[in-house]
Design an enzyme around this catalytic site. Structure first.
Site, PDB file in Angstrom:
ATOM      1  N   ASP A   1      10.967  26.593  -6.902  1.00  0.00           N
ATOM      2  CA  ASP A   1      10.896  25.562  -7.942  1.00  0.00           C
ATOM      3  C   ASP A   1       9.622  24.740  -7.781  1.00  0.00           C
ATOM      4  OD1 ASP A   1      11.751  24.219 -10.146  1.00  0.00           O
ATOM      5  OD2 ASP A   1      13.345  23.099  -9.156  1.00  0.00           O
TER       6      ASP A   1
ATOM      7  N   GLU B   1       4.222  24.932 -10.269  1.00  0.00           N
ATOM      8  CA  GLU B   1       3.038  24.898 -11.148  1.00  0.00           C
ATOM      9  C   GLU B   1       1.719  24.692 -10.384  1.00  0.00           C
ATOM     10  OE1 GLU B   1       6.689  24.167 -13.188  1.00  0.00           O
ATOM     11  OE2 GLU B   1       5.759  22.936 -11.653  1.00  0.00           O
TER      12      GLU B   1
ATOM     13  N   ASP C   1      12.960  22.900 -17.586  1.00  0.00           N
ATOM     14  CA  ASP C   1      13.985  21.868 -17.719  1.00  0.00           C
ATOM     15  C   ASP C   1      14.204  21.510 -19.189  1.00  0.00           C
ATOM     16  OD1 ASP C   1      14.143  21.896 -14.990  1.00  0.00           O
ATOM     17  OD2 ASP C   1      12.872  20.141 -14.705  1.00  0.00           O
TER      18      ASP C   1
END
Length: 803
Positions: A402, A405, A470
């Protein structure tokens, strides 16, 4: 006004640099092996065909720096191409694609036969803070898809897109920048162009100048790929040949997951698994979020070790889960908080990105004060993998990466591969690569499971399973999911999926929204509900009606496991995504390039999720041909938008006439998967005189099954002449544990009038047709479908239906 500002800014950059506006000139060339080197005053331009339909153009300028390709598979070899030398140009070509190289000024153009696809407007540009390419679009009506995760509609022409992986928490029906950007476009004229550069930058798709496609980056590699096959499927197939195919996932990855943010204790996780079993919900995995390493959201990230107060016996828990057929997936993040138990270890091992003084870079973000692991450094991968391998030895089956990026990535962060802005979009790519390659080394026969939120072109070859981030838990969050999945699939990321039910926000359960999203999930690559836990994402905690409907759809997902697994095999062997856009079916229809609701699930199914509340009908766009309603069996002519009556129990799902769809028995876990009892459904129509299908079977977990040929391919062929229908079934190949015999039931939808059935020449009577039967091998059900049951032994079977 914005376009004017951008144009003026770019003009200023042109004036500021000494050579940006100066066109390159040809100085000479040399063909060495499969590559063509063209000399310019700034350095060589190197051309190489990576397949007969994919060519790389690499401007290896002396002052551009050393930047490896991340898009190209390092194991892929260049192929031979022909060179023709003319006075004013060179032509470098294969049978499928030609590159014309004008000498003065130096400029490349790309041709399929006599059709100009795209041409450089001015070649490469390179300045201190900006580099990239400008291309002239050949057709004013050309649509441009691509750019990765955005909610802008399928056609992105006219947009200027920021190329920067960045979170967009709680997004809905509009988002111009999200978790996973892709520096590439697919044209409605069937060519693909990918900028092989992972720096922060922009893709200007005719926004500033209507006929110009421009890629800009703040650093990185000056290279791009052009792919142009015979059709859209082959264009993607060639591209993934060059950039790498996604490996096969384990079969269990196509099953149902329990997942939330998050399970706070071992007992809670055990209870959730047991509740699924008790209520008859198939389950294959449980995803354990950040509470496995600490009791709070903040302050513990980077511990990367079990919090034994909440999880007293994780090895015993995972062993019990394994007995129940459930695999444990753990979340990890690339951030090591300065308050975590491993901070000093990470500093001492020198695995963190640095500041400009050469010390570990620290900064604040939502979870605390942190450093960032430098996955561009092999030693970081070794350190991180040692922790993961120990956890896998304890029983962990897969990894969820997670915030990759990275979610926060200050420009002053220094990696061994460059500054943050130069390598930002490659961060998740190298994180996935570091896990995948060490997993393959240490668990060579076990398929990796690597779910990650961000990567770059080429990341698919490391088994990356991305999701759409999300998303808001609302109808607005649900609406763009088909668009997002189709866009990613066009560039090889076929396992893209959403948090079913939505992730972010909302305090009140919307049963209709939840049910509709979970229904859609049957026909998306990964079936994983996930959300903030103020509302339970798992269906077992909701009302009886919701449970009943969702349970039936999850069971349908398991009935289709053989079909879905075959789609995964096709994705791994050809690059074809599981979710496919309508223009794959009819590229001549311009409306299909804008379609964001109806899509193909493989070749057989057409799906249109219901994304509005309170409706009693829903439109589905039918391509040409004949389509059957999957639920009520009604026949529909294609070439129309059909309004389909729906209840909360149904959604528009059609099956193409001439399709074969295998079904297997429902199991509690895919550990118990078997195709020994196989139903093969065929949708017959007189408009289809020939049809074919396939089903791929293997052991579901051996990593090298494709390379070693350890799989069985079941092929199905239908031939129809007037009212005669002949089905030919063949089996080829083998694998350990393969069924020698299958109890086969062929189900023919919309069958012709049948008075005689023969199996391998032997006549079979039909129950319910007025003909007596002794063995019940064939019968008509109440819906008029013809069932024929037999034992299918190696190698083949011939089923003849005669009037």
């Amino acid at each position: 006004m914005n376009r004017l500002i951008v144009a003026l800014w770019f003009a200023l950059v042109l004036l500021a640099g000494p050579a940006l506006a100066e066109r390159l000139e040809y100085q000479g060339h040399e063909q060495v092996g499969e590559t063509l080197r063209i000399d310019t005053r700034r350095g060589p331009l190197v051309l190489s065909f990576r397949t007969e339909a994919v060519v790389e153009a690499f401007y290896d300028f002396e002052d551009s720096g050393e930047h490896p390709s991340r898009t190209l598979d390092p194991n892929a070899q260049a192929v031979t191409a022909d060179l023709v030398v003319e006075d004013e140009r060179l032509v470098f070509s294969t049978d499928q694609l030609r590159v014309k190289i004008d000498k003065s000024p130096l400029r490349l153009s790309y041709w399929r036969g006599d059709e100009l696809l795209i041409s450089e407007e001015g070649g490469a540009f390179l300045e201190r803070t900006l580099r990239g390419f400008r291309f002239r679009l050949a057709d004013d009506d050309e649509k441009l898809l691509g750019g990765g995760q955005r909610v802008l509609g399928m056609d992105r022409r006219g947009h200027r897109l920021r190329l920067e992986n960045r979170p967009d928490y709680g997004y809905g029906t509009e988002s111009d920048q999200m978790y996973f950007s892709i520096p590439g476009v697919l044209s409605s004229r069937n060519w693909m162009l990918v900028f092989d550069n992972a720096a922060r930058g922009h893709a200007d798709m005719g926004s500033t100048e209507p006929d110009i496609l421009q890629f800009e980056a703040e650093g990185g590699r000056l290279a791009y790929l052009v792919s142009a096959g015979d059709d859209f499927e082959h264009t993607l197939e060639h591209y993934t040949t060059a950039s790498g195919r996604p490996p096969m996932p384990p079969r269990w990855a196509l099953g149902n997951y329990a997942s939330r943010f998050g399970y706070r204790s071992e007992q809670e996780a055990r209870d959730v698994v047991q509740k699924h079993i008790d209520k008859g919900f198939p389950l294959d995995a449980i995803v354990i979020d950040l509470y496995w390493f600490g009791p709070d959201i903040k302050g513990h990230m980077g511990n990367l070790a079990w919090d034994h107060e909440a999880w007293p016996d994780p090895e015993g828990m995972m062993a019990d889960f394994a007995e129940q057929g459930v695999k444990a997936i753990l979340v990890t993040e690339p951030f090591i908080l300065t308050t975590s138990d491993r901070w000093q270890e990470a500093v001492d091992e020198q695995v963190l990105a640095l500041n400009m003084a050469g010390d570990p870079k620290t900064f604040d973000f939502y979870f605390g004060n942190t450093g960032l692991l430098d996955f561009f450094k092999p030693e970081t991968g070794d350190w991180f993998w040692a922790i993961l391998k120990d956890l896998m030895d304890q029983g962990v089956a897969g990894w969820w990466g997670d915030l990759g990026e990275p979610e926060v990535h200050p420009p002053s962060t220094k990696h061994v591969a460059g500054m943050a802005n130069e390598v930002h979009n490659a961060y998740g790519h190298h994180w996935a690569e570091s896990i995948h390659e060490r997993h393959v080394r240490d668990f060579p026969q076990r398929r990796p499971f690597i779910m990650m939120r961000a990567g770059s072109t080429g990341s698919q070859r490391y088994g990356m399973i991305p999701w759409t981030g999300d998303v808001d838990r609302s109808w607005d969050g649900f609406k763009p999911q088909v668009e997002l999945a189709l866009q990613m699939g066009l560039f090889g990321f076929g396992y893209i999926h959403s948090d079913l039910g939505g992730f972010a926000g909302d305090e009140e359960f919307d049963a209709e929204l939840y049910t509709r999203w979970m229904q859609y999930g049957v026909f998306q690559p990964v079936y994983r509900a996930h959300a903030q836990d103020q509302i339970a994402p798992e269906p077992v905690f909701h009302d009886e009606r919701t449970q009943r409907i969702v349970r039936d759809y999850i069971r349908l997902r398991y009935r289709l496991m053989g079909y879905n697994y075959t789609l995964a095999w096709q994705h791994s062997t050809t690059g074809l995504p599981l979710m496919r856009p309508l223009f794959y079916s009819d590229p001549g229809n311009p409306d299909y390039f804008n379609e964001t609701n109806t899509y193909l699930w493989g070749d057989a199914f057409l799906v249109a999720p219901v994304i509005e509340p309170g409706v009693d009908s829903w439109p589905i766009r039918l391509p040409e041909g004949v389509w059957f309603d999957f639920f009520d069996g009604s026949r529909n002519d294609g070439g129309q938008v059909l309004e389909v009556p729906v209840t909360l129990d149904t959604l528009p799902v059609m099956v193409r006439a001439g399709s074969f769809v295998p079904k297997v028995d429902v199991v509690q876990s895919s550990d118990d998967y078997s195709s020994r009892n196989l139903e093969l459904h065929y949708w017959h129509d007189r408009s289809v005189d020939r049809a074919e299908g396939e089903m791929i079977e293997d052991d579901g977990h051996a990593r090298t099954s494709i390379e070693e040929g350890l799989f069985e391919r079941l092929t199905f062929d239908a031939a129809s002449v007037e009212d005669d229908l002949t089905l030919t079934l063949e089996r080829e190949g083998s694998y350990p544990g393969m069924p020698e015999t299958r109890e086969l039931t062929v189900v023919v939808h919309n069958p012709p009038e049948v008075d005689e059935i023969r199996i391998d020449g032997a006549r079979v009577a039909v129950e319910g047709s007025g003909v007596a039967t002794d063995d019940g091998q064939a019968w008509l059900d109440d819906a008029g479908r013809l069932h024929v049951r037999t034992d299918w032994k190696h190698p083949g079977l011939l089923l003849e239906l005669k009037p």
